[in-house]
Design an enzyme around this catalytic site. Sequence first.
Site, PDB file in Angstrom:
ATOM      1  CG  HIS A  68      -0.359   0.326   2.508  1.00 59.28           C
ATOM      2  ND1 HIS A  68      -0.064  -0.630   3.460  1.00 59.28           N
ATOM      3  CD2 HIS A  68       0.008   1.510   3.066  1.00 59.28           C
ATOM      4  CE1 HIS A  68       0.448  -0.053   4.530  1.00 59.28           C
ATOM      5  NE2 HIS A  68       0.507   1.248   4.312  1.00 59.28           N
ATOM      6  CG  ASP A 114      -0.078  -3.937   2.776  1.00 57.77           C
ATOM      7  OD1 ASP A 114       0.360  -3.462   1.713  1.00 57.77           O
ATOM      8  OD2 ASP A 114      -0.220  -3.267   3.817  1.00 57.77           O
ATOM      9  CB  SER A 208       3.181   1.365   6.326  1.00 53.98           C
ATOM     10  OG  SER A 208       1.996   1.622   7.012  1.00 53.98           O
TER      11      SER A 208
END
Length: 261
Positions: A68, A114, A208
């Site tokens: 992402h 992801d 992330s």
Amino acid sequence: MTIIIISLLLLTSLLPHLTFTAHVNVGIVNGREAKPHSRPYMVSIQKNCLHICGGFLISDEFVSTAAHCWNKLENLTVVVGAHDLKNKTEGSVRIGVKSYHQHPNFTEEPVMSDIMLLRLDKKVTQNEKVNWIPIPMKEEDIEVHSVCGVSGWGRLETNGALSNRLMETYVKIMNNTNCENKWREDNYYSTSQMMCTYGNGGSCTGDSGGPLVCGDTAVGVTSFGDPDLCNSPKLPEVYMKVSAYLPWIHKFIGNFFLILP
């Protein structure tokens, strides 16, 4: 067994500094500044020279991060060998991305698979500030309550500022069923491809793509958590389980990670 022993040693050495309770989302909340260049595998992924995500070197030309973190219309660069992203004299190196490899099963709603690999424009030079980290050799689960580390340049608190310096903290592996139950209402959690943690601190927005490191191995990719609160006591932080994606990773880097530095 080796991971368990190392985890216990880490916990023993950190007890004066850390207490444990839970966190989430996707610099580090309730952490501390990392010793400069003590995590030479860490990568800052940047858009227009601004940090947006973490990542980690898994070979001399591949970075693992969260899928992402990339919009297919944008170009990213990575910075290796950094500690303070504002320090232009510490010897960090900016490298372009040659190719982007999002997992073919990646979805944003719900978040699944992801994980992404970035192939760099050039191979990194291995030194005391830049090095890759081993990933698992086979698919396996990490023992519950093992102590593992997370690090990044993300926000220090919900809606707070990003950290210029690399921050770190230690978390514990949560029982997979417990994690699935906590995320049940959102139908977001897959026990086969995910794992989660609990602790006094953890990742926040901007972290992330960074690694969950148990022992000396990157076992998870920081993915998502409570969208409203970093270090949420309700919804634990979720990582993509690296070992669940080994066949896909093999396709790009072959057996490179079997030849460790």
